[in-house]
Structure formats: structure tokens, C-alpha cells
Design a protein around this motif. Sequence first.
Motif, PDB file in Angstrom:
ATOM      1  N   ASP A   9       0.854  -1.187   0.000  1.00 35.00           N
ATOM      2  CA  ASP A   9       0.000   0.000   0.000  1.00 35.00           C
ATOM      3  C   ASP A   9       0.894   1.242   0.000  1.00 35.00           C
ATOM      4  OD1 ASP A   9      -1.740   2.097   0.463  1.00 35.00           O
ATOM      5  OD2 ASP A   9      -2.839   1.072   2.042  1.00 35.00           O
ATOM      6  N   PRO A  10       0.909   2.026  -1.092  1.00 35.49           N
ATOM      7  CA  PRO A  10       1.781   3.195  -1.151  1.00 35.49           C
ATOM      8  C   PRO A  10       1.438   4.260  -0.118  1.00 35.49           C
ATOM      9  CG  PRO A  10       0.307   3.161  -3.039  1.00 35.49           C
ATOM     10  CD  PRO A  10       0.114   1.858  -2.311  1.00 35.49           C
ATOM     11  N   VAL A  11       0.226   4.226   0.406  1.00 34.77           N
ATOM     12  CA  VAL A  11      -0.179   5.204   1.428  1.00 34.77           C
ATOM     13  C   VAL A  11       0.500   4.890   2.763  1.00 34.77           C
ATOM     14  CG1 VAL A  11      -2.156   6.088   2.728  1.00 34.77           C
ATOM     15  CG2 VAL A  11      -2.372   5.655   0.288  1.00 34.77           C
ATOM     16  N   LEU A  12       0.831   3.640   3.000  1.00 30.55           N
ATOM     17  CA  LEU A  12       1.436   3.228   4.265  1.00 30.55           C
ATOM     18  C   LEU A  12       2.912   2.868   4.153  1.00 30.55           C
ATOM     19  CD1 LEU A  12      -1.448   1.001   5.638  1.00 30.55           C
ATOM     20  CD2 LEU A  12      -0.881   3.346   6.278  1.00 30.55           C
ATOM     21  N   CYS A  13       3.409   2.726   2.942  1.00 31.27           N
ATOM     22  CA  CYS A  13       4.803   2.308   2.767  1.00 31.27           C
ATOM     23  C   CYS A  13       5.756   3.460   3.072  1.00 31.27           C
ATOM     24  CB  CYS A  13       5.032   1.830   1.342  1.00 31.27           C
ATOM     25  SG  CYS A  13       6.734   1.302   1.050  1.00 31.27           S
ATOM     26  N   THR A  14       6.738   3.175   3.912  1.00 30.61           N
ATOM     27  CA  THR A  14       7.786   4.152   4.215  1.00 30.61           C
ATOM     28  C   THR A  14       9.126   3.696   3.637  1.00 30.61           C
ATOM     29  OG1 THR A  14       8.393   3.094   6.290  1.00 30.61           O
ATOM     30  CG2 THR A  14       6.695   4.803   6.392  1.00 30.61           C
ATOM     31  N   GLU A  15       9.089   2.619   2.837  1.00 29.24           N
ATOM     32  CA  GLU A  15      10.302   2.000   2.308  1.00 29.24           C
ATOM     33  C   GLU A  15      11.268   1.671   3.446  1.00 29.24           C
ATOM     34  OE1 GLU A  15      11.938   4.092  -1.072  1.00 29.24           O
ATOM     35  OE2 GLU A  15       9.945   4.401  -1.910  1.00 29.24           O
ATOM     36  N   CYS A  16      10.701   1.413   4.617  1.00 27.43           N
ATOM     37  CA  CYS A  16      11.422   1.036   5.836  1.00 27.43           C
ATOM     38  C   CYS A  16      12.332   2.139   6.373  1.00 27.43           C
ATOM     39  CB  CYS A  16      12.178  -0.279   5.662  1.00 27.43           C
ATOM     40  SG  CYS A  16      11.039  -1.672   5.474  1.00 27.43           S
ATOM     41  N   VAL A  17      12.124   3.371   5.915  1.00 30.46           N
ATOM     42  CA  VAL A  17      12.863   4.509   6.483  1.00 30.46           C
ATOM     43  C   VAL A  17      12.528   4.563   7.965  1.00 30.46           C
ATOM     44  CG1 VAL A  17      12.946   7.037   6.549  1.00 30.46           C
ATOM     45  CG2 VAL A  17      13.000   5.848   4.368  1.00 30.46           C
ATOM     46  N   GLY A  18      13.524   4.720   8.791  1.00 30.96           N
ATOM     47  CA  GLY A  18      13.324   4.731  10.235  1.00 30.96           C
ATOM     48  C   GLY A  18      13.538   3.373  10.872  1.00 30.96           C
ATOM     49  N   HIS A  19      13.618   2.331  10.037  1.00 35.07           N
ATOM     50  CA  HIS A  19      13.830   0.972  10.547  1.00 35.07           C
ATOM     51  C   HIS A  19      15.078   0.333   9.964  1.00 35.07           C
ATOM     52  CE1 HIS A  19      10.113   0.495  12.807  1.00 35.07           C
ATOM     53  NE2 HIS A  19       9.467   1.002  11.798  1.00 35.07           N
ATOM     54  N   TYR A  20      15.152   0.288   8.642  1.00 35.45           N
ATOM     55  CA  TYR A  20      16.223  -0.447   7.961  1.00 35.45           C
ATOM     56  C   TYR A  20      16.815   0.387   6.830  1.00 35.45           C
ATOM     57  CZ  TYR A  20      13.706  -4.176  10.302  1.00 35.45           C
ATOM     58  OH  TYR A  20      13.071  -4.940  11.235  1.00 35.45           O
ATOM     59  N   GLU A  21      18.017   0.010   6.406  1.00 29.95           N
ATOM     60  CA  GLU A  21      18.658   0.714   5.299  1.00 29.95           C
ATOM     61  C   GLU A  21      18.022   0.359   3.961  1.00 29.95           C
ATOM     62  OE1 GLU A  21      22.911   0.647   5.169  1.00 29.95           O
ATOM     63  OE2 GLU A  21      23.036   0.710   7.351  1.00 29.95           O
ATOM     64  N   THR A  24      12.484  -3.916   3.685  1.00 28.93           N
ATOM     65  CA  THR A  24      12.390  -5.316   4.087  1.00 28.93           C
ATOM     66  C   THR A  24      11.705  -6.168   3.024  1.00 28.93           C
ATOM     67  OG1 THR A  24      12.343  -4.669   6.388  1.00 28.93           O
ATOM     68  CG2 THR A  24      11.559  -6.867   5.897  1.00 28.93           C
ATOM     69  N   CYS A  25      10.712  -5.609   2.346  1.00 28.44           N
ATOM     70  CA  CYS A  25      10.016  -6.395   1.319  1.00 28.44           C
ATOM     71  C   CYS A  25      10.992  -6.884   0.261  1.00 28.44           C
ATOM     72  CB  CYS A  25       8.890  -5.580   0.685  1.00 28.44           C
ATOM     73  SG  CYS A  25       9.432  -4.055  -0.129  1.00 28.44           S
ATOM     74  N   GLN A  26      11.974  -6.061  -0.086  1.00 32.72           N
ATOM     75  CA  GLN A  26      12.965  -6.472  -1.078  1.00 32.72           C
ATOM     76  C   GLN A  26      13.879  -7.557  -0.525  1.00 32.72           C
ATOM     77  OE1 GLN A  26      14.895  -2.862  -2.246  1.00 32.72           O
ATOM     78  NE2 GLN A  26      13.215  -2.226  -3.556  1.00 32.72           N
ATOM     79  N   LYS A  27      14.183  -7.495   0.766  1.00 33.19           N
ATOM     80  CA  LYS A  27      15.058  -8.496   1.374  1.00 33.19           C
ATOM     81  C   LYS A  27      14.401  -9.866   1.457  1.00 33.19           C
ATOM     82  CE  LYS A  27      17.598  -5.566   4.569  1.00 33.19           C
ATOM     83  NZ  LYS A  27      17.873  -5.373   5.999  1.00 33.19           N
ATOM     84  N   VAL A  28      13.116  -9.913   1.807  1.00 31.92           N
ATOM     85  CA  VAL A  28      12.462 -11.189   2.075  1.00 31.92           C
ATOM     86  C   VAL A  28      11.758 -11.803   0.872  1.00 31.92           C
ATOM     87  CG1 VAL A  28      12.166 -10.620   4.513  1.00 31.92           C
ATOM     88  CG2 VAL A  28      10.304 -10.159   2.915  1.00 31.92           C
ATOM     89  N   CYS A  29      11.611 -11.056  -0.187  1.00 34.91           N
ATOM     90  CA  CYS A  29      10.906 -11.583  -1.356  1.00 34.91           C
ATOM     91  C   CYS A  29      11.710 -12.734  -1.963  1.00 34.91           C
ATOM     92  CB  CYS A  29      10.689 -10.495  -2.396  1.00 34.91           C
ATOM     93  SG  CYS A  29       9.737 -11.084  -3.812  1.00 34.91           S
ATOM     94  N   PRO A  30      11.055 -13.882  -2.170  1.00 31.50           N
ATOM     95  CA  PRO A  30      11.770 -15.042  -2.696  1.00 31.50           C
ATOM     96  C   PRO A  30      12.133 -14.908  -4.181  1.00 31.50           C
ATOM     97  CG  PRO A  30       9.454 -15.550  -2.467  1.00 31.50           C
ATOM     98  CD  PRO A  30       9.665 -14.179  -1.864  1.00 31.50           C
ATOM     99  N   ILE A  31      11.573 -13.918  -4.856  1.00 33.78           N
ATOM    100  CA  ILE A  31      11.860 -13.719  -6.278  1.00 33.78           C
ATOM    101  C   ILE A  31      12.773 -12.499  -6.403  1.00 33.78           C
ATOM    102  CG2 ILE A  31      10.901 -13.285  -8.555  1.00 33.78           C
ATOM    103  CD1 ILE A  31       8.279 -14.549  -7.466  1.00 33.78           C
ATOM    104  N   SER A  32      13.962 -12.719  -6.844  1.00 31.87           N
ATOM    105  CA  SER A  32      14.970 -11.662  -6.927  1.00 31.87           C
ATOM    106  C   SER A  32      14.523 -10.508  -7.828  1.00 31.87           C
ATOM    107  CB  SER A  32      16.271 -12.259  -7.453  1.00 31.87           C
ATOM    108  OG  SER A  32      17.239 -11.263  -7.585  1.00 31.87           O
ATOM    109  N   ASN A  33      14.682  -9.302  -7.332  1.00 27.83           N
ATOM    110  CA  ASN A  33      14.402  -8.069  -8.076  1.00 27.83           C
ATOM    111  C   ASN A  33      12.963  -7.927  -8.565  1.00 27.83           C
ATOM    112  OD1 ASN A  33      17.078  -7.167  -7.813  1.00 27.83           O
ATOM    113  ND2 ASN A  33      17.682  -8.438  -9.540  1.00 27.83           N
ATOM    114  N   CYS A  34      12.012  -8.513  -7.869  1.00 25.89           N
ATOM    115  CA  CYS A  34      10.623  -8.414  -8.329  1.00 25.89           C
ATOM    116  C   CYS A  34       9.935  -7.155  -7.805  1.00 25.89           C
ATOM    117  CB  CYS A  34       9.820  -9.645  -7.945  1.00 25.89           C
ATOM    118  SG  CYS A  34       9.465  -9.752  -6.192  1.00 25.89           S
TER     119      CYS A  34
END
Length: 61
Positions: A9-21, A24-34
Motif C-alpha cells: 500500500d503506497p499510502v502506508l509504505c515508508t520504504e522502511c525509512v526509520g527501521h532499515y537501510e 524489508t520487502c525487497q530483502k524477504v521476497c523469494p523472487i529476486s528483483n521483483c
Amino acid sequence: MGDEIYVIDPVLCTECVGHYEKPTCQKVCPISNCIKKDPDNEETQEQLWERFVMIHHFNEI
């Protein structure tokens, strides 16, 4: 993988700013670069930080 489909949801996504560099969605997604940035929802680090603060402040109330 399988039948599960997740939507960010783009309204709630912070791209993990404030938590991670890196988001997280990119880190845990089983499909590379999706997970790509949505060109219709590009935001600055400052905008993402403001959303992070707003979401977490709201959850504390």
C-alpha cells in the motif's frame, strides 16, 4: 510463490525509512528483483520519514 500475493500500500509504505537501510520487502521476497519502485509514487527520504513519524505517532495514541 504459491497462491499468496502481497500488495504494498503506497499510502502506508515508508520504504522502511526509520527501521532499515533497505526495504524489508525487497530483502524477504523469494523472487529476486521483483519489487520495483513505483514511478507514480516516488518520494523523497524526507517525505518517507514524515510518513514514518505520522504512522508511529498515530499508533501510540
